[in-house]
Structures are given as C-alpha cells and as structure tokens.
Design a protein around this motif. Structure first.
Motif, PDB file in Angstrom:
ATOM      1  N   VAL A 212       0.837  -1.197   0.000  1.00 51.16           N
ATOM      2  CA  VAL A 212       0.000   0.000   0.000  1.00 51.16           C
ATOM      3  C   VAL A 212       0.870   1.243   0.000  1.00 51.16           C
ATOM      4  O   VAL A 212       2.045   1.214   0.388  1.00 51.16           O
ATOM      5  CB  VAL A 212      -0.946   0.037   1.218  1.00 51.16           C
ATOM      6  CG1 VAL A 212      -1.935  -1.112   1.170  1.00 51.16           C
ATOM      7  CG2 VAL A 212      -0.159   0.012   2.531  1.00 51.16           C
ATOM      8  N   ALA A 213       0.285   2.369  -0.431  1.00 51.33           N
ATOM      9  CA  ALA A 213       0.975   3.653  -0.417  1.00 51.33           C
ATOM     10  C   ALA A 213      -0.059   4.763  -0.475  1.00 51.33           C
ATOM     11  O   ALA A 213      -1.199   4.539  -0.892  1.00 51.33           O
ATOM     12  CB  ALA A 213       1.943   3.770  -1.600  1.00 51.33           C
ATOM     13  N   VAL A 214       0.343   5.961  -0.048  1.00 48.17           N
ATOM     14  CA  VAL A 214      -0.449   7.168  -0.231  1.00 48.17           C
ATOM     15  C   VAL A 214       0.433   8.153  -0.984  1.00 48.17           C
ATOM     16  O   VAL A 214       1.507   8.519  -0.516  1.00 48.17           O
ATOM     17  CB  VAL A 214      -0.916   7.780   1.099  1.00 48.17           C
ATOM     18  CG1 VAL A 214      -1.787   9.005   0.838  1.00 48.17           C
ATOM     19  CG2 VAL A 214      -1.688   6.748   1.919  1.00 48.17           C
ATOM     20  N   GLY A 215       0.005   8.559  -2.176  1.00 49.63           N
ATOM     21  CA  GLY A 215       0.820   9.388  -3.033  1.00 49.63           C
ATOM     22  C   GLY A 215       0.342  10.816  -3.123  1.00 49.63           C
ATOM     23  O   GLY A 215      -0.286  11.337  -2.192  1.00 49.63           O
ATOM     24  N   LEU A 221      -3.303   3.811  -2.772  1.00 49.20           N
ATOM     25  CA  LEU A 221      -3.308   2.696  -3.712  1.00 49.20           C
ATOM     26  C   LEU A 221      -3.051   1.410  -2.956  1.00 49.20           C
ATOM     27  O   LEU A 221      -2.412   1.391  -1.897  1.00 49.20           O
ATOM     28  CB  LEU A 221      -2.279   2.896  -4.829  1.00 49.20           C
ATOM     29  CG  LEU A 221      -0.793   2.907  -4.477  1.00 49.20           C
ATOM     30  CD1 LEU A 221      -0.195   1.484  -4.476  1.00 49.20           C
ATOM     31  CD2 LEU A 221      -0.016   3.779  -5.433  1.00 49.20           C
ATOM     32  N   VAL A 222      -3.563   0.333  -3.511  1.00 50.58           N
ATOM     33  CA  VAL A 222      -3.339  -1.016  -3.001  1.00 50.58           C
ATOM     34  C   VAL A 222      -2.894  -1.865  -4.182  1.00 50.58           C
ATOM     35  O   VAL A 222      -3.520  -1.835  -5.248  1.00 50.58           O
ATOM     36  CB  VAL A 222      -4.619  -1.607  -2.374  1.00 50.58           C
ATOM     37  CG1 VAL A 222      -4.309  -2.953  -1.729  1.00 50.58           C
ATOM     38  CG2 VAL A 222      -5.225  -0.651  -1.362  1.00 50.58           C
ATOM     39  N   ALA A 223      -1.814  -2.625  -4.010  1.00 52.41           N
ATOM     40  CA  ALA A 223      -1.293  -3.465  -5.094  1.00 52.41           C
ATOM     41  C   ALA A 223      -0.987  -4.851  -4.537  1.00 52.41           C
ATOM     42  O   ALA A 223      -0.667  -5.007  -3.355  1.00 52.41           O
ATOM     43  CB  ALA A 223      -0.047  -2.843  -5.700  1.00 52.41           C
ATOM     44  N   TRP A 224      -1.081  -5.873  -5.380  1.00 57.46           N
ATOM     45  CA  TRP A 224      -0.860  -7.244  -4.957  1.00 57.46           C
ATOM     46  C   TRP A 224      -0.504  -8.096  -6.162  1.00 57.46           C
ATOM     47  O   TRP A 224      -0.624  -7.660  -7.315  1.00 57.46           O
ATOM     48  CB  TRP A 224      -2.108  -7.798  -4.268  1.00 57.46           C
ATOM     49  CG  TRP A 224      -3.323  -7.832  -5.148  1.00 57.46           C
ATOM     50  CD1 TRP A 224      -3.769  -8.873  -5.916  1.00 57.46           C
ATOM     51  CD2 TRP A 224      -4.235  -6.755  -5.385  1.00 57.46           C
ATOM     52  NE1 TRP A 224      -4.896  -8.520  -6.606  1.00 57.46           N
ATOM     53  CE2 TRP A 224      -5.223  -7.227  -6.291  1.00 57.46           C
ATOM     54  CE3 TRP A 224      -4.342  -5.443  -4.910  1.00 57.46           C
ATOM     55  CZ2 TRP A 224      -6.267  -6.425  -6.741  1.00 57.46           C
ATOM     56  CZ3 TRP A 224      -5.387  -4.649  -5.348  1.00 57.46           C
ATOM     57  CH2 TRP A 224      -6.337  -5.138  -6.249  1.00 57.46           C
ATOM     58  N   GLN A 234      -6.675   1.909  -7.298  1.00 47.95           N
ATOM     59  CA  GLN A 234      -6.496   3.237  -6.739  1.00 47.95           C
ATOM     60  C   GLN A 234      -7.717   3.629  -5.920  1.00 47.95           C
ATOM     61  O   GLN A 234      -8.844   3.247  -6.234  1.00 47.95           O
ATOM     62  CB  GLN A 234      -6.284   4.261  -7.855  1.00 47.95           C
ATOM     63  CG  GLN A 234      -5.022   4.033  -8.669  1.00 47.95           C
ATOM     64  CD  GLN A 234      -4.807   5.138  -9.668  1.00 47.95           C
ATOM     65  OE1 GLN A 234      -4.503   6.270  -9.305  1.00 47.95           O
ATOM     66  NE2 GLN A 234      -4.979   4.828 -10.938  1.00 47.95           N
ATOM     67  N   LEU A 235      -7.488   4.421  -4.876  1.00 44.80           N
ATOM     68  CA  LEU A 235      -8.564   4.895  -4.033  1.00 44.80           C
ATOM     69  C   LEU A 235      -8.939   6.317  -4.446  1.00 44.80           C
ATOM     70  O   LEU A 235      -8.070   7.127  -4.775  1.00 44.80           O
ATOM     71  CB  LEU A 235      -8.146   4.888  -2.563  1.00 44.80           C
ATOM     72  CG  LEU A 235      -7.550   3.579  -2.023  1.00 44.80           C
ATOM     73  CD1 LEU A 235      -7.369   3.677  -0.510  1.00 44.80           C
ATOM     74  CD2 LEU A 235      -8.395   2.376  -2.394  1.00 44.80           C
ATOM     75  N   ASP A 236     -10.240   6.620  -4.416  1.00 47.69           N
ATOM     76  CA  ASP A 236     -10.678   7.964  -4.792  1.00 47.69           C
ATOM     77  C   ASP A 236     -10.612   8.909  -3.591  1.00 47.69           C
ATOM     78  O   ASP A 236     -10.098   8.539  -2.524  1.00 47.69           O
ATOM     79  CB  ASP A 236     -12.081   7.919  -5.396  1.00 47.69           C
ATOM     80  CG  ASP A 236     -13.137   7.401  -4.418  1.00 47.69           C
ATOM     81  OD1 ASP A 236     -12.911   7.443  -3.188  1.00 47.69           O
ATOM     82  OD2 ASP A 236     -14.198   6.952  -4.877  1.00 47.69           O
ATOM     83  N   ASP A 237     -11.131  10.129  -3.760  1.00 43.62           N
ATOM     84  CA  ASP A 237     -11.013  11.123  -2.707  1.00 43.62           C
ATOM     85  C   ASP A 237     -11.925  10.844  -1.513  1.00 43.62           C
ATOM     86  O   ASP A 237     -11.958  11.617  -0.555  1.00 43.62           O
ATOM     87  CB  ASP A 237     -11.279  12.533  -3.250  1.00 43.62           C
ATOM     88  CG  ASP A 237     -12.634  12.664  -3.929  1.00 43.62           C
ATOM     89  OD1 ASP A 237     -13.434  11.700  -3.868  1.00 43.62           O
ATOM     90  OD2 ASP A 237     -12.886  13.725  -4.517  1.00 43.62           O
ATOM     91  N   ARG A 238     -12.657   9.744  -1.549  1.00 47.84           N
ATOM     92  CA  ARG A 238     -13.436   9.299  -0.394  1.00 47.84           C
ATOM     93  C   ARG A 238     -12.835   8.047   0.242  1.00 47.84           C
ATOM     94  O   ARG A 238     -13.411   7.485   1.180  1.00 47.84           O
ATOM     95  CB  ARG A 238     -14.877   9.014  -0.809  1.00 47.84           C
ATOM     96  CG  ARG A 238     -15.650  10.238  -1.310  1.00 47.84           C
ATOM     97  CD  ARG A 238     -16.992   9.832  -1.855  1.00 47.84           C
ATOM     98  NE  ARG A 238     -16.834   8.958  -3.024  1.00 47.84           N
ATOM     99  CZ  ARG A 238     -17.839   8.361  -3.651  1.00 47.84           C
ATOM    100  NH1 ARG A 238     -19.080   8.527  -3.213  1.00 47.84           N
ATOM    101  NH2 ARG A 238     -17.613   7.593  -4.703  1.00 47.84           N
ATOM    102  N   GLY A 239     -11.690   7.611  -0.302  1.00 48.91           N
ATOM    103  CA  GLY A 239     -11.048   6.418   0.214  1.00 48.91           C
ATOM    104  C   GLY A 239     -11.640   5.132  -0.311  1.00 48.91           C
ATOM    105  O   GLY A 239     -11.370   4.050   0.236  1.00 48.91           O
ATOM    106  N   SER A 240     -12.442   5.215  -1.371  1.00 45.09           N
ATOM    107  CA  SER A 240     -13.062   4.030  -1.956  1.00 45.09           C
ATOM    108  C   SER A 240     -12.250   3.538  -3.141  1.00 45.09           C
ATOM    109  O   SER A 240     -11.742   4.343  -3.936  1.00 45.09           O
ATOM    110  CB  SER A 240     -14.493   4.342  -2.409  1.00 45.09           C
ATOM    111  OG  SER A 240     -15.292   4.722  -1.311  1.00 45.09           O
ATOM    112  N   ALA A 241     -12.139   2.241  -3.276  1.00 47.46           N
ATOM    113  CA  ALA A 241     -11.335   1.649  -4.341  1.00 47.46           C
ATOM    114  C   ALA A 241     -12.147   1.486  -5.611  1.00 47.46           C
ATOM    115  O   ALA A 241     -13.305   1.068  -5.585  1.00 47.46           O
ATOM    116  CB  ALA A 241     -10.803   0.295  -3.896  1.00 47.46           C
ATOM    117  N   GLY A 242     -11.516   1.809  -6.722  1.00 44.33           N
ATOM    118  CA  GLY A 242     -12.127   1.535  -8.011  1.00 44.33           C
ATOM    119  C   GLY A 242     -11.844   0.112  -8.436  1.00 44.33           C
ATOM    120  O   GLY A 242     -11.246  -0.674  -7.700  1.00 44.33           O
TER     121      GLY A 242
END
Length: 440
Positions: A212-215, A221-224, A234-242
C-alpha cells in the motif's frame, strides 16, 4: 511489566567493505542503545517520519504485560526534554480491551509515519479462530485517541497488515483475507480527521503479498500479486477503491512493494524469471500512471524482500535480496522518473536478511539488513558509487531472531535511524535496539 529506556553498553562499531563496494567514507553510526529490554518477539513494529518523529508497538515478555506504545519526538518535548528520544513505553490507550490485557495475545503488527507526527499502528489479534485488526492513528499535530477495531472477525485469517499514512493523516491498510472461498487482497482506509471506512475485498481468490501507499493529492493505492499477475486498485477522494486492473506479469507468489509521497508514488514487483518491474506516478498526474518499466531484466534469480523508497527529488530506489544459502546478496536499482534504472551491489555474503529502506530528506536512501557479522546498513546516494557499508550492531550480535528485517527511518536532514531485535543479555526475551547515523 518491565518498561523503561535502557542504555546498552557502548559498542565498538566496525566498518566492513565487501567486494561489491566502491571505496568511500564509512558511515558513522552511533553505539547501539536499547529502546526497550525484555520484549516478546511479536508483535513489533516501528516507523519514523522525515521530521524525526516515531511511533511503535511491542509486547513485554512477562505473561501479564500489555501491548506497549512507543513514541519518539523530533523536538525536545515533555516528558523527556530530549529531541529524538524514545519515550518510556506505556500501555496502549483504551478502546479495545485486548490492547490492555494479555489475552488474547497479539500476533503481528504494522506501523507507518507520515510526517509532522502523523502516525499509524495496526495490530493483528487472533480470537476464537478468526483474526481482527485494531488501530491507533493520529493526524499531523494531533494526539493519539483511543484504539479501535478496524477489521472485525469476518474472515478466517488475515495476513500481517501493510500500513501507509500521509503527512495529512490519510491512512491505507492492506492485507490478505482468507475465507472458505480462498485468499483475497483487501483493504481498509481513512481520510485525515475521519474514522476508518468498512473493510473491502478487492481481488479474486489466490492473492499473494499486498502493498500500500499514499501518493500525491492524498491518493491511496493497493497493489498485490495473483495468478502470475501484478494488480492495482487506486482509491478515490473518499477512500473508496475503483475496479482493480492488471499492471503486468508477475512471478507466482512474487514479492511486491509500494511507496508514496507528495511528489509521486510507485509500485515495484517481482516479474517472471527474477525480473523487477516498476510502475510510477508523478505529482502532476491526476491519477494516471506511466507505462511499466523494467528495472532489472529476468535472469532466473530467486528474489525476496523487495522494498521501495522515493526521495524528494523523485529518484526511486528499489532494493531486494537475491539468492539463498551461502550465496545471497542485496541489490539496489535507482533511477529518476523517465530514466533507465542502474543496479548496484549493496552487499554479498552467506545468509543475508531481507532489506529495509527509507528515503532521505536530503536525497538518496538508506538500506539496512541482517548479516552474520551483525546488523548492517549502507547509504545509497542519488548517483555514483556507494559508501562503505557499516556494521551498526556490537560485534557478534546475533541476527538469528524471529524478525530478521530491521526498521529503518530517515530524517530530518541527514539523520537516519535503524532499529532491530536481538536476544537480551542474561535475561529472558529480546531487546529492541537502535542506532543513528548523521553523515551527509
């Protein structure tokens, strides 16, 4: 419960050079001292930010010892009045009963520092056959509140958490979540000043390690890795993942790492045949990543311990361990955005541990690892040759411990800190040790 800052005996520090190194000045690491003595090996997590603030969690060695909170101030503050000193360990704030009792025992933890004191600690507990996560978070310039459960016992097993926090306090926690249907990548996030949202599953079954990271612009973002592919959400401006997307081919159960800062973010992963692949995003982007780049071509090597750092100048540093048994080495690939990666040998020897790294506020990075002569560290400049590595622990210090990767942080300016776990001398449990280097 035994708690206090305990000074360790001053150690003679030996600087060692290996065949891969270019001659240069050796780093001047301070004699190691104990942050805490008599700890259990798990959980343990420490993190620092570019201002010298630190957060950490550990457990005492006695059966009735609670989880302990560690704090370090980058300025001279009450109660110690000394800059960069770890305060005496104290029981975790309330809110979660298991933070202040010995049953059930915590299993693992993760921590992150974001800047100006922003910090996050996440602890994994196992209760009645299922795992839970509990977290303690503070925004920049704020104090820690009470701990809260952020992932309830909705899953069978959880991996140890991967934690990232920005200077503003936006926090992303990534993990593998196992149900009867299989292992999936999942996350839970919060925006600065807000509580955590609901934990969400991101991937199909078969997920491997999570990073994970915050850019830039507080974009998480979350990657695996999964099924021979590296995937990212990627997370949007509400912290929700697309919807997640595939970013490239990956080794089966291959390593993955991520890092983020106001000036950019990147994901690095182990590709097929021991290759190293990197995906970058710059500060000017609204969320669009560049095309993946090959940092190291496939050569059939056994890659492990991948870690990533991004300095204020936008130079990326990807470090990893290669090989097994008597033939192991630590490598680093570094490059500015849009440039080809250059690979340097950091160390070589038998049984080297997985590396840890941190970007330096003045540019460059520092990498630490375990080796038979003791705990080692090396500064990685923005370009050119690498300074001589240093043995930062006492001669003969055991590195055969449950946590074989050290904790590395950098800042302010040229300061770097490295902490590790070693058996207590003449006492049960382990000591958490730290040393500091301030060379430019």
């Amino acid at each position: 419960m035994r708690q206090a800052l305990v000074a360790a005996a001053a150690a003679a520090l030996a600087a060692t050079a290996c065949g891969l190194l270019l001659p240069a000045g050796a780093a001047a690491w301070s004699p190691a001292s104990a942050i805490y003595t008599g700890a259990r090996p798990q959980p343990l997590a420490l993190a620092g930010d570019a201002a010298g603030n630190g957060v950490g969690v550990m457990s005492g060695s006695s059966s009735d010892a609670p989880l302990l909170l560690l704090l370090r101030d980058g300025v001279a503050a009450v109660p110690d009045g000394v800059a960069f000193a770890w305060n005496s360990a104290v029981p975790f704030p309330g809110g979660v009963p298991t933070f202040t009792t010995s049953t059930p025992l915590a299993q693992g933890a993760g921590a992150a520092g974001g800047g100006d004191g922003a910090g996050a600690i996440v602890v994994r507990f196992r209760v009645g056959g299922s795992d839970t996560f509990s977290a303690l978070v503070r925004d920049a310039g704020d104090r820690f509140g009470e701990a809260s459960t952020i992932v309830p016992a909705d899953f069978d097993r959880l991996s140890d958490p991967a934690v990232a926090i920005s200077q503003a306090g936006t926090t992303v926690v990534g993990f593998d979540a196992t149900r009867t249907s299989g292992r999936r990548a999942a996350y839970v996030a919060r925006l600065s000043g807000n509580p955590f949202g609901k934990p969400r599953v991101l991937s199909l079954t078969g997920a491997g390690p999570v990073a994970v990271a915050v850019g830039p612009r507080e974009a998480g973002l979350v990657a695996w890795t999964r099924a021979g592919r590296a995937e990212l959400s990627q997370l949007d401006d509400r912290g929700s993942a697309g919807r997640y997307r595939v970013i490239g081919k990956a080794a089966k159960d291959g390593d993955i790492a991520a890092t983020g800062a106001p000036n950019g973010a990147l994901v690095a992963w182990e590709g097929p045949g021991g290759s190293i692949r990197v995906l970058r995003r710059g500060s000017a982007s609204s969320g669009v990543f560049a095309k993946p780049q090959t940092a190291r071509a496939r050569n059939g090597s056994d890659v492990s311990g991948l870690t990533a750092a991004l300095d204020p100048g936008g130079i990326a540093y990807i470090s990893w361990r290669e090989g097994t048994g008597a033939k192991t080495k630590i490598l680093v690939a570094r490059a500015a955005a849009g440039r080809r990666f250059k690979i340097d040998g950091v160390a070589t020897g038998a049984g080297l541990g997985k590396p840890a790294s941190a970007a330096r506020p003045i540019g460059g990075a520092v990498v630490g690892w375990a080796a038979k002569p003791g705990w080692q560290a090396r500064r990685i400049p923005t370009s050119g040759g690498l300074p001589i590595q240093s043995t930062v622990s006492s001669p003969g210090t055991s590195t055969d411990v449950p946590l074989s990767r050290p904790f590395v942080s950098a800042g302010p300016k040229a300061r770097a800190d490295m902490a590790w776990l070693q058996p207590s001398a003449g006492a049960p449990g382990f000591d958490v040790m730290q040393t500091t280097e301030v060379d430019p």
